[in-house]
Design a protein around this motif. Structure first.
Motif, short mmCIF file in Angstrom:
data_model
loop_
_atom_site.label_atom_id
_atom_site.label_comp_id
_atom_site.label_asym_id
_atom_site.label_seq_id
_atom_site.Cartn_x
_atom_site.Cartn_y
_atom_site.Cartn_z
N MET A 116 -74.88 31.99 54.17
CA MET A 116 -75.40 30.65 54.08
C MET A 116 -74.61 29.39 54.89
O MET A 116 -75.72 28.80 55.42
CB MET A 116 -74.77 30.22 52.52
CG MET A 116 -75.48 28.84 51.91
SD MET A 116 -77.28 29.63 51.40
CE MET A 116 -78.32 28.01 52.04
N ARG A 117 -73.65 29.81 55.59
CA ARG A 117 -73.13 28.86 56.39
C ARG A 117 -73.57 28.95 57.51
O ARG A 117 -73.82 27.96 58.56
CB ARG A 117 -71.55 29.07 56.37
CG ARG A 117 -70.60 28.01 56.55
CD ARG A 117 -69.13 28.42 56.78
NE ARG A 117 -68.59 28.83 55.54
CZ ARG A 117 -67.48 29.62 55.20
NH1 ARG A 117 -67.07 30.14 56.41
NH2 ARG A 117 -66.98 29.83 54.13
N GLU A 118 -74.29 30.01 58.16
CA GLU A 118 -74.81 30.37 59.30
C GLU A 118 -76.27 29.44 59.30
O GLU A 118 -76.72 29.01 60.25
CB GLU A 118 -75.11 31.81 59.54
CG GLU A 118 -73.77 32.37 60.26
CD GLU A 118 -74.08 33.94 60.33
OE1 GLU A 118 -75.06 34.35 60.43
OE2 GLU A 118 -72.79 34.44 60.50
N LEU A 119 -76.90 29.49 57.87
CA LEU A 119 -78.23 28.70 57.98
C LEU A 119 -78.03 27.35 57.99
O LEU A 119 -78.72 26.61 58.79
CB LEU A 119 -78.63 29.09 56.57
CG LEU A 119 -79.46 30.56 56.49
CD1 LEU A 119 -79.95 30.71 55.31
CD2 LEU A 119 -80.67 30.83 57.37
N ARG A 120 -76.93 26.70 57.19
CA ARG A 120 -76.78 25.36 57.34
C ARG A 120 -76.30 24.75 58.46
O ARG A 120 -75.56 25.07 59.49
CB ARG A 120 -75.52 25.12 56.36
CG ARG A 120 -75.57 25.17 54.87
CD ARG A 120 -74.30 24.62 54.16
NE ARG A 120 -74.22 25.43 53.01
CZ ARG A 120 -73.02 25.99 52.66
NH1 ARG A 120 -72.25 25.97 53.29
NH2 ARG A 120 -72.98 26.54 51.44
N GLY A 121 -77.07 23.56 58.80
CA GLY A 121 -76.88 22.76 60.10
C GLY A 121 -77.59 23.55 61.08
O GLY A 121 -77.68 22.98 62.26
N ASP A 122 -78.19 24.88 61.00
CA ASP A 122 -78.85 25.60 62.20
C ASP A 122 -80.21 25.62 61.41
O ASP A 122 -81.26 24.95 62.13
CB ASP A 122 -78.33 26.91 62.17
CG ASP A 122 -78.76 27.76 63.57
OD1 ASP A 122 -79.54 27.00 64.17
OD2 ASP A 122 -78.39 28.71 63.52
N ALA A 164 -67.44 14.99 54.27
CA ALA A 164 -66.98 16.46 53.82
C ALA A 164 -68.13 17.28 53.46
O ALA A 164 -68.29 18.43 54.00
CB ALA A 164 -65.91 16.31 52.86
N LEU A 165 -69.12 16.69 52.69
CA LEU A 165 -70.20 17.43 52.38
C LEU A 165 -71.25 17.59 53.51
O LEU A 165 -71.75 18.63 53.67
CB LEU A 165 -70.94 16.58 51.18
CG LEU A 165 -72.26 17.35 50.42
CD1 LEU A 165 -71.83 18.54 49.70
CD2 LEU A 165 -72.82 16.34 49.76
N ALA A 166 -71.36 16.45 54.28
CA ALA A 166 -72.10 16.55 55.65
C ALA A 166 -71.69 17.59 56.52
O ALA A 166 -72.27 18.40 57.09
CB ALA A 166 -71.99 15.21 56.18
N ALA A 167 -70.14 17.94 56.68
CA ALA A 167 -69.65 18.98 57.51
C ALA A 167 -70.13 20.30 56.70
O ALA A 167 -70.26 21.22 57.57
CB ALA A 167 -67.97 18.64 57.33
N ARG A 168 -69.98 20.29 55.67
CA ARG A 168 -70.61 21.69 54.86
C ARG A 168 -72.05 21.90 55.18
O ARG A 168 -72.06 22.72 55.57
CB ARG A 168 -70.02 21.53 53.48
CG ARG A 168 -68.46 21.71 53.07
CD ARG A 168 -68.56 21.66 51.68
NE ARG A 168 -69.02 22.86 50.79
CZ ARG A 168 -69.32 22.86 49.60
NH1 ARG A 168 -69.42 21.79 49.06
NH2 ARG A 168 -69.84 24.06 49.18
N ALA A 169 -72.64 20.73 55.14
CA ALA A 169 -74.02 21.01 55.34
C ALA A 169 -74.22 21.45 56.72
O ALA A 169 -75.30 21.74 57.20
CB ALA A 169 -74.78 19.53 55.03
N ALA A 170 -73.53 21.04 57.68
CA ALA A 170 -73.50 21.19 59.14
C ALA A 170 -73.12 22.86 59.51
O ALA A 170 -73.21 23.30 60.43
CB ALA A 170 -72.83 20.34 59.75
N GLY A 171 -72.46 23.56 58.29
CA GLY A 171 -72.48 24.73 58.37
C GLY A 171 -70.84 25.28 58.73
O GLY A 171 -70.43 26.14 59.16
N ARG A 172 -70.04 24.01 58.41
CA ARG A 172 -68.64 24.36 58.83
C ARG A 172 -67.68 25.02 57.67
O ARG A 172 -68.22 24.42 56.53
CB ARG A 172 -67.96 23.00 59.12
CG ARG A 172 -68.80 22.21 60.25
CD ARG A 172 -67.95 21.34 60.82
NE ARG A 172 -67.14 21.99 61.91
CZ ARG A 172 -66.04 21.67 62.58
NH1 ARG A 172 -65.66 20.36 62.35
NH2 ARG A 172 -65.22 22.39 63.42
N GLY A 173 -66.84 25.72 57.80
CA GLY A 173 -66.01 26.53 56.91
C GLY A 173 -64.89 25.73 56.49
O GLY A 173 -64.59 24.56 57.34
#
Lengths: 324, 279
Positions: A81-87, B170-179
């Motif tokens: 999911m993390r790979e999809l998000r932001g991409d 922090a939510l935006a960072a997660r939405a950008a795919g950060r761990g």
């Protein structure tokens, strides 16, 4: 279809068991299309958007199906999911004041997803960030990239957020009330910017808003949510010109209109939305609706289709607009 | 931007007075590494219990040791105890607090219950327990004080980290795919650092007091090492005939603790954005 959602439900724990925040949501979104989600606070529109990103609170239970580019997202592990998000899927938030970290420069924050998903070096990502800030029409992109969020105005920050979202050319951009915190003239320019980017890159946009005028001007289709349920769905013009659901009609009538006689009072919807979504025997709008009959309180409202791509969830859908 | 200007306006007198006292403490410790008027442990029985004079600024104790030299040397122990005990608290507490904030659920509950458990023991009691089990000495005293710091830092980290995680960026960072690890280092730690710095300063003062108390009870520094608490214990027997023996280490402890507390308060005023004055 780029995105196909069917039977999506989100439950959150509440005192006395799970509470259904989004109920039986089904809709789809094609490449380059813009879908508006309208509804009042607590209608489940933001939770629907978060479910698409896999960002619902840890305690939430998401069921149903979300297919994005043919891939099932419900139950997908966090790593994927993390790979999809932001991409592939990006999000623009409501509050540009708090959605940027005050301690990092704007350029660094725009560059971040590029380094993460595209493997760009810091220098290349910074360079690309400046291009992106130019693309969202920020004056002096180099200077903007070097500034910290406090030095930018609300509109400029929202442009920076958009630059951050479109950096990796996502196929779907979710904009959750992107202009609610901005004043009206800035709002129009930001929405025009999103429209332009959508036309350029064929990305799909899911625009969440409580403002019917915003949806009317910038979306192809609209879904109207109330108390977690999609009450009506269809092409924007048809839905707003000729609503087939009493809730949509009530929303439209509650808007201030130019040309209304001086001193005329705005129509309001009597009552308040149900606080808990418990009483699901009948229609959630039954208590406030002008068309309520006995069956509304006892039987869940059916989806009544009007042609191929339009429906209204109402027992009396065929009478709306005539009975009042 | 323009931190010094903001500090001058918002930190006020307590920040600068506290900083000056703490600087004096550090300077005393640094000087004592290279020079003290006399070797702090040098016994000179013929000149025992001499009142303050030009030869012995702070007088001598019952074995003729120079009190000024001992006070200078004692500052090293105080700083050592403070730095390491607070370091232990930060190193373990921040990790536990972040873990609790990010993991949620059972792990969070477990960490917080454990913190409550450790926190429930009075610091001095657990220190006495530890030193009486593993033997008195500076090292065990430091560990005991450090352990006491862990739950305080862990709780503070968890609460402030939760505050940051609730922010939209922090939510935006997660939405950008950060761990989670990237978010912890990039977004959470920089934003909670001010609160941690303030708390660390306060804990430093508490550590100095705790070390003095333990040494006073004979559980801290052991001869030939000297510490302010131990000097107080030695002074007790001759309090009426040679009060300066208690006066100087007592004043040193009081000024150090006062300085650290003022510095902590001043930093809080200077760093807390909620107190931001509108100009």
């Amino acid at each position: 279809m780029l995105l196909e959602i069917s039977g999506l439900a989100v439950d959150l724990p509440a005192p006395g068991g799970l509470q259904r925040i989004v109920d039986r949501a089904s809709f789809s979104l094609a490449e380059g299309e813009s879908l508006g989600v309208v509804g009042e606070s607590g209608s489940g529109k933001t939770m629907t958007a978060l479910a698409l990103m896999g960002l619902t609170p840890e305690s939430a239970r998401v069921t149903g199906s979300i297919r994005f580019e043919g891939r099932e997202l419900v139950g997908l592990d966090e790593e994927a999911m993390r790979e999809l998000r932001g991409d592939r899927i990006a999000m623009i938030f409501q509050e540009p004041m708090t959605a940027l970290n005050p301690l990092h420069s704007v350029g660094a924050q725009v560059a971040e997803p590029l380094m993460l998903h595209r493997g760009l070096t810091k220098r290349d990502a910074q360079q690309r960030a400046i291009e992106l800030l130019g693309r969202v029409r920020l004056a002096e992109p180099e200077r903007a990239a070097r500034s910290y969020p406090f030095a930018l105005s609300g509109g400029e920050r929202q442009r920076a957020m958009i630059a951050m979202a479109i950096g990796c050319s996502p196929r779907l951009v979710i904009a959750d009330e992107p202009t609610t915190a901005l004043d009206v003239t800035v709002q129009a320019r930001i929405l025009a910017l999103i429209d332009g980017l959508r036309a350029e890159s064929k990305m799909a946009v899911l625009l969440v808003s409580h403002d019917l005028a915003v949806i009317a001007g910038h979306c192809d289709r609209v879904i109207v949510m109330y108390s977690g349920l999609i009450m009506e769905s269809g092409p924007v013009e048809a839905v707003l010109r000729e609503p087939k659901n009493p809730y949509t009609l009530a929303l439209l009538e509650a808007r201030p209109r130019p040309g209304a006689p001086r001193g005329a009072r705005l129509r309001t919807i009597p009552g308040a939305p149900p606080v808990t979504h418990e009483n699901r025997a009948g229609c959630p709008f039954a208590g406030r609706c002008a068309l309520t009959v006995n069956v509304c309180r006892t039987m869940p409202p059916p989806e009544v289709a009007f042609g191929a791509n339009r429906f209204s969830r109402c027992h009396r859908a065929r009478e709306v607009g005539f009975a009042q | 931007m323009n931190l010094p200007v903001r500090f001058r306006r918002r930190g006020g007198a307590s920040l600068w007075f506290g900083a000056a006292l703490v600087a004096a403490l550090i300077a005393a410790a640094a000087v004592s590494l290279f020079w003290t008027p006399y070797p702090p442990a040098a016994i000179d029985v013929p000149h025992k219990l001499a009142p303050p004079s030009w030869a012995h600024w702070f007088g001598t104790d019952s074995l003729g040791r120079d009190v000024a030299s001992q006070v200078l040397a004692g500052s090293r122990i105080s700083i050592l105890v403070g730095v390491i005990a607070v370091g232990i608290g930060l190193a373990i507490g921040v990790v536990l607090g972040l873990l609790a904030a990010f993991a949620r659920g059972l792990i969070e509950d477990a960490i917080m219950k454990l913190s409550d458990f450790v926190f429930a023991f009075p610091a001095l009691l657990s220190a006495i327990m530890l030193t009486s089990t593993y033997g008195p000495g500076v090292v065990n005293a430091i560990i005991a004080i450090g352990v006491y710091n862990v739950p305080i830092i862990a709780k503070l980290t968890r609460v402030t980290a939760n505050g940051v995680l609730a922010r939209e960026y922090a939510l935006a960072a997660r939405a950008a795919g950060r761990g989670p690890i990237a978010i912890a280092f990039d977004h959470v730690l920089p934003n909670i650092a001010p609160a941690l710095i303030v708390q660390a300063t306060i804990q430093f003062a508490i550590a100095i007091l705790a070390e003095a108390a333990l040494s006073y009870l004979g559980l801290g520094a052991q001869p030939p090492q000297t510490s302010w608490g131990k000097m107080l214990a030695d002074a007790q027997n001759v309090l009426y005939s040679a009060p300066w023996l208690a006066l100087y280490p007592g004043v040193a402890i009081a000024l150090s603790v006062l300085g650290l507390n003022l510095l902590g308060d001043g930093l809080r005023d200077a760093l807390d954005p909620k107190l931001k004055t509108r100009s």
